[in-house]
Design a protein around this motif. Structure first.
Motif, PDB file in Angstrom:
ATOM      1  N   LYS A  67       0.736  -1.204  -0.049  1.00  0.00           N
ATOM      2  CA  LYS A  67       0.002  -0.049  -0.091  1.00  0.00           C
ATOM      3  C   LYS A  67       0.999   1.328   0.239  1.00  0.00           C
ATOM      4  O   LYS A  67       1.745   1.528   0.776  1.00  0.00           O
ATOM      5  N   SER A  68       0.487   2.147  -1.142  1.00  0.00           N
ATOM      6  CA  SER A  68       1.298   3.430  -0.876  1.00  0.00           C
ATOM      7  C   SER A  68       0.812   4.397  -0.009  1.00  0.00           C
ATOM      8  O   SER A  68      -0.277   4.094   0.781  1.00  0.00           O
ATOM      9  N   THR A  69       1.325   5.769   0.136  1.00  0.00           N
ATOM     10  CA  THR A  69       1.035   6.592   1.212  1.00  0.00           C
ATOM     11  C   THR A  69      -0.690   7.069   0.831  1.00  0.00           C
ATOM     12  O   THR A  69      -1.227   7.011   1.600  1.00  0.00           O
ATOM     13  N   PHE A  70      -1.071   7.062  -0.539  1.00  0.00           N
ATOM     14  CA  PHE A  70      -2.284   7.472  -0.795  1.00  0.00           C
ATOM     15  C   PHE A  70      -3.195   6.498  -0.575  1.00  0.00           C
ATOM     16  O   PHE A  70      -4.176   6.657  -0.033  1.00  0.00           O
ATOM     17  N   MET A  71      -2.681   5.220  -0.723  1.00  0.00           N
ATOM     18  CA  MET A  71      -3.639   4.128  -0.642  1.00  0.00           C
ATOM     19  C   MET A  71      -3.908   3.926   0.884  1.00  0.00           C
ATOM     20  O   MET A  71      -5.156   3.776   1.216  1.00  0.00           O
ATOM     21  N   VAL A  72      -2.917   4.219   1.748  1.00  0.00           N
ATOM     22  CA  VAL A  72      -3.421   4.024   3.233  1.00  0.00           C
ATOM     23  C   VAL A  72      -4.076   5.091   3.569  1.00  0.00           C
ATOM     24  O   VAL A  72      -5.035   4.762   4.404  1.00  0.00           O
TER      25      VAL A  72
END
Length: 856
Positions: free
Chosen positions: A661-666
């Protein structure tokens, strides 16, 4: 080649404990062999040796003295290992062949009882998980205090993580169909997998818990039974300290998810993972370890029942309003030690004499505490006064039986007080007089032989002996002494008289030690019958300690008692952040007001530059609400609050690369979880939603989130910080939306963050000016201003390149201030025109003209 009998026994025992490091008792040492030895020598920095075992190669071996085992075991447990303690289980004198040995206890991270390694202010939980069709069953136990709880939660990893974040177990037991591998990876805990069919026994639960709060069945009963069977397997004794099962509903307390606990820094500082800089650090003025753990539990599960909240607040208020009572209670509680953990050791038969004296000393303080409670004849403190059992009979027993200077070990005597038991006194007299007789005999032999260096000594192998140095052999009277041992520079002898007295003294010594041990066990077992009484009193002391701690903090920090209304509003006058305020000099923190309701102002959009105080303002609102619902006074001039069922926070940037999970996904996952679970009674803190993607994507998402909350979760009180100034246009368009911003002013050549929240939206974010304060290079800041100007003049997504050539000075964005123009104007303002000569005036004008052209 065949294994030696001892190694055959070792392998037979080890076969049943493959997941443990086996401590195999040999004499005064615990030995480890083969893989265990290699592992232990590495982890404990022990010398790896070898032992003949009947095989072609020697068995790798290392060992530790049995009396120092606790420290070594603690180090292994802290590293996540399990240790099986294998002892002799028969008297070597009666053994035929090799002495029988067996494992008497398995020590694990979740069952460790050594006070030197346990956090005194935190529980040491072990957890069990079983999975049903649509729910998890959870059971939690702190064997060191005797607490046992169970619940059910939805069958999702998020729900499981949220509950784990509350208890932070050191060890997890799972059924074979549960997510053991996933838990071990995410939480870095020791996970033990067990067959639920073999472990679960409903009668097992009933046999321990005759009374319990709430009903239980299905997966929660399975989890409780699974955990009990594991504890029985490891402790290998009756768990008589487990007397009460609490079945709790997660909806009966304020729900705090993993992110909220982390973002609000309730127990752990995000930066260095310590307690300093947390809410617990501010509030914990407890005087006992029981109170410290209890306060932590209150913070983990704030109340949502208004009546219970007010009961706690009234108790704090009663102590807060009476300074003498507060100071006297704090003084009285100083000598109360960890009754909960001592009681558990009594029940598990691992208590030592020194801890019994600690218990006695603690019980001696209880009458004074009860007398102080009698001064408050109403409310919660009055109820605790009536329920409090000062355990006078147990104190009397301990005071009469255990010596004040009793040792930590139980098998070396000096435990029982003189006068408690007739036979102990008789044996002690024999031992005492016998030693005096030995001293007299030594003096008599010196006079008889004329050997002044003659001495009578003792060791466990040879007993008593007369030692004469080599230089005095000629003075030894013939026929008087019988040689017993030869040393390099001396001879040791025995006489018939000394031998008879040795038998008498040693017989009394051995009998005395055995008798004292038996009497101590009897005293321990007598007290064990009263485990529930002791635990009830310990819980009352923990509550009293929490009330005085919160009263102490309120007095020291200038907190006020919050009021609770039923209209769903939050009105805070001059609110402060409890942690930030404590870390600053007194009077430096800038307080702020807040007004929210469920209709006119339910959604506050807060704009302003970074570092100006938006996040602090939002966090302090959440902390004030949480503090009030645990029963604490709050940092404000006045606070009128409504009960929040949940507090949600979405703050900061983080990723989960291991989970893909990327920062934006988190960020989006966290927002999704909030939108799914928030209600009209929730408090929601959202900071910079949408900043992890492109400007227009992020703005669109943030806008839609605002609309969704207002439409689908009406009444939810939301603080929404953003740099998307376009969102301020929603005030007046969407009901409930109000704009607020942080005041910023120019002071000389610097930005002043006034930390004051005022109505209205901010026009600028001043990011470049904040970057200047952070120390970025001047040329970089200059170029950033040029780029910003061009971006603001055109759609930056077009194919036309941005800034094909450096912009002129005149094209720059008019920043919060322009340093070069400011310097130019200052130079003009300071000119002393009236005192200039014509030539000086002309030259100055020429210089100013040249500088002005440069500025353009």
């Amino acid at each position: 080649m065949a294994l030696t009998p001892m190694m055959q026994q070792y392998f037979t025992i080890k076969e049943n404990y493959q997941d443990c490091i086996l401590f195999y008792r040999l004499g005064d040492f615990y030995e480890m062999f083969f893989d265990d030895a290699e592992l232990a020598s590495k982890e404990l920095e022990l010398v790896l040796t070898g032992r003949d075992c009947g095989l072609e190669e020697r068995a790798p071996m290392c060992g530790i003295p049995y009396h120092a085992a606790s420290g070594y075991i603690g180090k292994l447990i802290q590293k996540g290992y399990k240790v099986a303690i294998c002892e002799q289980v028969e008297d070597p004198k009666e053994a035929k062949g090799i002495v029988k040995r067996d494992v008497i206890k398995i020590i694990t991270p979740g069952t460790f009882l050594d006070d030197n390694f346990l956090d005194k202010g935190s529980n040491n939980y072990i957890m069990a998980v079983t999975a049903g069709k649509d729910r998890y069953g959870l059971a939690f136990c702190d064997i060191s205090t005797g607490e046992f709880q169970g619940t059910v939660i939805p069958l999702t990893s998020t729900a499981l993580d949220n509950e784990l974040s509350k208890f932070m177990p050191k060890e997890v037991v799972v059924s074979e169909d549960s997510t053991g591998d996933e838990l071990a990876q995410r939480w870095k805990v020791l996970v033990n997998v067990r067959s639920v069919e073999e472990a679960v026994d409903s009668g097992n639960v009933q046999s321990y818990f005759k009374s319990f709060s709430g009903g239980y069945n299905g997966v929660v009963a399975s989890a409780c039974s699974l955990l009990l069977s594991y504890l029985e397997e490891t402790q290998k004794t009756a768990l008589s300290n487990l007397t009460h099962l609490e079945i709790y509903n997660t909806e009966d307390a304020m729900a705090l998810d993993l992110n909220t606990r982390k973002n609000l820094e309730l127990m752990e500082n995000i930066v260095d993972k310590t307690r300093r800089g947390t809410l617990l650090w501010v509030l914990d003025e407890s005087r006992t370890t029981m109170g410290a753990r209890n306060l932590r539990r209150w913070m983990e599960a704030p109340l949502i029942n208004r009546e219970l909240i007010m009961r706690r607040l009234d108790a704090v208020d009663a102590i807060y309003s009476n300074l003498n009572l507060l100071e006297d209670l704090r003084e009285a509680l100083v000598g109360v030690y960890d009754i909960e953990r001592i009681v558990s050791k009594i029940a598990l038969k691992s208590v030592n004499p020194k801890e019994m004296i600690t218990l006695r000393n603690s019980l001696s303080k209880l009458p004074a505490v009860k007398e102080l409670l009698a001064l408050v004849n109403y409310g919660e403190l009055s109820r605790l006064h009536k329920k409090m059992d000062v355990l006078e009979d147990i104190h009397t027993l301990l005071d009469a039986s255990i010596r004040t200077d009793a040792p930590m070990t139980m098998k070396e005597g000096e435990i029982i007080k003189d006068g408690y038991h007739r036979e102990v006194d008789e044996l002690r007299d024999i031992r005492h007089n016998g030693k005096r007789w030995i001293a007299e005999l030594e003096q008599k032999e010196k006079e008889f032989t004329g050997i002044k260096s003659l001495k009578i000594g003792f060791n466990k192998v040879f007993g008593y002996y007369i030692e004469i140095s080599k230089s005095n052999y000629s003075n030894i009277p013939e026929g008087r002494y019988v040689r017993k041992q030869t040393l390099a520079n001396a001879e040791r002898y025995i006489t018939q008289e000394l031998k008879e007295m040795e038998d008498k003294i040693l017989g009394a010594e051995e009998k005395l030690n055995d008798l004292e041990y038996r009497l101590f066990a009897e005293i321990r077992d007598t007290i064990e019958v009263h485990v529930e009484r002791l635990k009830n009193t310990a819980r009352i002391i923990a509550d009293i300690d929490c009330y005085q701690a919160l009263a102490k903090v309120a007095r020291d920090q200038g907190y006020v008692k919050p009021e609770f209304t039923g209209d769903g509003s939050i009105r805070i006058r001059e609110g402060r952040h409890p942690v930030v305020e404590k870390m600053m000099q007194k009077g430096e923190f800038v307080s702020n007001d807040l007004t929210m309701d469920q209709k006119g102002e339910s959604f506050l959009i807060i704009t302003g530059p970074n570092m100006a105080g938006k996040s602090t303002y939002m966090r302090q609102t959440a902390l004030i609400c949480l503090m009030a619902q645990i029963g604490s006074f709050v940092p404000a001039k006045k606070a009128e609050l409504s009960v929040c069922d949940r507090i949600f926070t979405r703050i900061g940037a983080s990723d989960d690369l291991a989970g893909g999970k990327s920062t934006f996904m988190v960020e989006m996952s966290e927002v999704s979880d909030i939108l799914l679970h928030a209600t009209g009674q929730s408090l929601i803190i959202l900071d910079e939603v949408g900043r992890g993607t492109s400007t227009y994507d992020g703005l669109s998402i943030a806008w839609a989130v605002i609309e969704y909350i207002l439409k689908e979760i009406p009444g939810a009180k939301t603080l929404f910080a953003t740099h998307y100034h376009e969102l301020t246009a929603l005030e007046g368009q969407l009901p409930g939306v109000k704009n607020y911003s942080v005041l910023v002013r120019e002071v000389g050549k610097s930005i002043a963050f006034l930390r004051k929240i005022v109505p209205g939206g901010a026009d600028e974010s001043y990011g470049i000016e904040v970057a200047r304060l952070a120390g970025l290079p001047k040329e970089l800041l200059q170029r950033a201003k040029e780029i910003l100007l061009r971006l603001e003049k055109k759609d930056h997504r077009t194919a036309e390149p941005v800034l094909e050539k450096p912009a002129k000075k005149g094209d720059l964005q008019l920043g919060l201030f322009d340093f070069e123009k400011e310097s130019f104007l200052e130079k003009i303002q300071t000119l002393d025109v009236l005192n200039m000569t014509p030539m000086e005036a002309m030259m100055t004008l020429h210089q100013l003209h040249a500088e002005a052209k440069e500025l353009n």
